[in-house]
Design a protein around this motif. Structure first.
Motif, PDB file in Angstrom:
ATOM      1  N   ARG A 164       0.837  -1.203   0.000  1.00 44.33           N
ATOM      2  CA  ARG A 164       0.000   0.000   0.000  1.00 44.33           C
ATOM      3  C   ARG A 164       0.872   1.254   0.000  1.00 44.33           C
ATOM      4  O   ARG A 164       0.703   2.168   0.793  1.00 44.33           O
ATOM      5  CB  ARG A 164      -0.961   0.013   1.184  1.00 44.33           C
ATOM      6  CG  ARG A 164      -1.950  -1.114   1.218  1.00 44.33           C
ATOM      7  CD  ARG A 164      -3.017  -0.908   0.174  1.00 44.33           C
ATOM      8  NE  ARG A 164      -4.096  -1.892   0.390  1.00 44.33           N
ATOM      9  CZ  ARG A 164      -4.735  -2.476  -0.578  1.00 44.33           C
ATOM     10  NH1 ARG A 164      -4.456  -2.186  -1.829  1.00 44.33           N
ATOM     11  NH2 ARG A 164      -5.680  -3.345  -0.327  1.00 44.33           N
ATOM     12  N   ALA A 165       1.840   1.262  -0.918  1.00 41.04           N
ATOM     13  CA  ALA A 165       2.799   2.366  -1.003  1.00 41.04           C
ATOM     14  C   ALA A 165       2.106   3.701  -1.244  1.00 41.04           C
ATOM     15  O   ALA A 165       2.585   4.739  -0.792  1.00 41.04           O
ATOM     16  CB  ALA A 165       3.822   2.091  -2.104  1.00 41.04           C
ATOM     17  N   ASP A 166       0.974   3.682  -1.919  1.00 44.17           N
ATOM     18  CA  ASP A 166       0.244   4.928  -2.145  1.00 44.17           C
ATOM     19  C   ASP A 166      -0.275   5.496  -0.828  1.00 44.17           C
ATOM     20  O   ASP A 166      -0.160   6.687  -0.560  1.00 44.17           O
ATOM     21  CB  ASP A 166      -0.879   4.736  -3.153  1.00 44.17           C
ATOM     22  CG  ASP A 166      -1.851   3.601  -2.825  1.00 44.17           C
ATOM     23  OD1 ASP A 166      -1.541   2.759  -1.954  1.00 44.17           O
ATOM     24  OD2 ASP A 166      -2.925   3.548  -3.450  1.00 44.17           O
ATOM     25  N   LEU A 167      -0.788   4.648   0.027  1.00 41.90           N
ATOM     26  CA  LEU A 167      -1.280   5.087   1.328  1.00 41.90           C
ATOM     27  C   LEU A 167      -0.118   5.537   2.220  1.00 41.90           C
ATOM     28  O   LEU A 167      -0.217   6.538   2.926  1.00 41.90           O
ATOM     29  CB  LEU A 167      -2.073   3.963   2.001  1.00 41.90           C
ATOM     30  CG  LEU A 167      -2.797   4.317   3.282  1.00 41.90           C
ATOM     31  CD1 LEU A 167      -3.793   5.445   3.055  1.00 41.90           C
ATOM     32  CD2 LEU A 167      -3.506   3.090   3.831  1.00 41.90           C
ATOM     33  N   GLY A 168       0.992   4.813   2.184  1.00 40.27           N
ATOM     34  CA  GLY A 168       2.177   5.200   2.947  1.00 40.27           C
ATOM     35  C   GLY A 168       2.695   6.569   2.530  1.00 40.27           C
ATOM     36  O   GLY A 168       3.086   7.377   3.380  1.00 40.27           O
ATOM     37  N   ALA A 169       2.679   6.853   1.242  1.00 38.45           N
ATOM     38  CA  ALA A 169       3.136   8.154   0.750  1.00 38.45           C
ATOM     39  C   ALA A 169       2.197   9.271   1.200  1.00 38.45           C
ATOM     40  O   ALA A 169       2.646  10.367   1.547  1.00 38.45           O
ATOM     41  CB  ALA A 169       3.250   8.124  -0.771  1.00 38.45           C
ATOM     42  N   LEU A 170       0.909   9.005   1.209  1.00 41.97           N
ATOM     43  CA  LEU A 170      -0.037  10.010   1.709  1.00 41.97           C
ATOM     44  C   LEU A 170       0.174  10.262   3.195  1.00 41.97           C
ATOM     45  O   LEU A 170       0.079  11.398   3.662  1.00 41.97           O
ATOM     46  CB  LEU A 170      -1.478   9.583   1.438  1.00 41.97           C
ATOM     47  CG  LEU A 170      -1.949   9.725   0.003  1.00 41.97           C
ATOM     48  CD1 LEU A 170      -3.374   9.198  -0.153  1.00 41.97           C
ATOM     49  CD2 LEU A 170      -1.878  11.174  -0.451  1.00 41.97           C
ATOM     50  N   LEU A 171       0.467   9.209   3.934  1.00 40.74           N
ATOM     51  CA  LEU A 171       0.753   9.342   5.364  1.00 40.74           C
ATOM     52  C   LEU A 171       1.966  10.253   5.565  1.00 40.74           C
ATOM     53  O   LEU A 171       1.953  11.137   6.431  1.00 40.74           O
ATOM     54  CB  LEU A 171       1.005   7.953   5.959  1.00 40.74           C
ATOM     55  CG  LEU A 171       1.076   7.810   7.460  1.00 40.74           C
ATOM     56  CD1 LEU A 171      -0.234   8.212   8.116  1.00 40.74           C
ATOM     57  CD2 LEU A 171       1.412   6.366   7.819  1.00 40.74           C
ATOM     58  N   ILE A 172       2.981  10.067   4.772  1.00 42.71           N
ATOM     59  CA  ILE A 172       4.180  10.906   4.840  1.00 42.71           C
ATOM     60  C   ILE A 172       3.824  12.352   4.510  1.00 42.71           C
ATOM     61  O   ILE A 172       4.239  13.287   5.203  1.00 42.71           O
ATOM     62  CB  ILE A 172       5.279  10.387   3.892  1.00 42.71           C
ATOM     63  CG1 ILE A 172       5.803   9.030   4.364  1.00 42.71           C
ATOM     64  CG2 ILE A 172       6.383  11.407   3.708  1.00 42.71           C
ATOM     65  CD1 ILE A 172       6.559   9.044   5.671  1.00 42.71           C
ATOM     66  N   ALA A 173       3.046  12.575   3.467  1.00 44.17           N
ATOM     67  CA  ALA A 173       2.677  13.937   3.060  1.00 44.17           C
ATOM     68  C   ALA A 173       1.892  14.651   4.147  1.00 44.17           C
ATOM     69  O   ALA A 173       2.134  15.830   4.430  1.00 44.17           O
ATOM     70  CB  ALA A 173       1.879  13.906   1.765  1.00 44.17           C
TER      71      ALA A 173
END
Length: 136
Positions: free
Chosen positions: A65-74
């Protein structure tokens, strides 16, 4: 394309994974620094930010779920930049400005990742179980 995406994900995530380790292992020292910046519940916030960076970084580097992880970072990095690196409030602003710009650059790159995965879907490979969001 799979390997190219992976080669971009790894160094991006390592920045957050290494910071997460610092936040989790040095939470007292970093909490004191955060308190000096006016962060409420500074030590707990430091631990929480470490957990957010760890989860987001692992998600990105492992492709889970790299897309969700990236949103979490943002979601994490923009407020952190504004609170922790407010260079416009400092008399010697150079170091804080560099940190602010680094954080905003990484925060700006992070939302690109979910969009990229959402449009490309499973064509990118090297992700499990694939993107959470689908736009294309």
């Amino acid at each position: 394309m799979d390997v190219l995406v992976l080669r971009g994900r790894i160094p991006f995530a390592v920045v957050f994974l290494s910071s997460a380790v610092g936040h989790l292992t040095q939470h007292k020292q970093l909490g004191a620094y955060a308190a000096a910046k006016g962060v409420p519940a500074a030590e707990a916030s430091t631990v929480l930010s470490g957990v957010v960076m760890l989860l987001g970084g692992l998600s990105i580097v492992l492709g889970v779920r790299a897309d969700l992880g990236a949103l979490l970072i943002a979601v994490f990095v923009f407020p952190a930049a504004l609170v922790m690196h407010a260079f416009w409030k400092e008399s010697d602003a150079q170091t804080e400005q560099i940190s602010f710009l680094k954080d905003t650059a990484l925060g700006g790159a992070a939302p690109v990742m979910p969009a990229f995965f959402a449009y490309a879907g499973h064509d990118l490979g090297l992700t499990l179980p694939g993107p959470l969001f689908h736009l294309g």
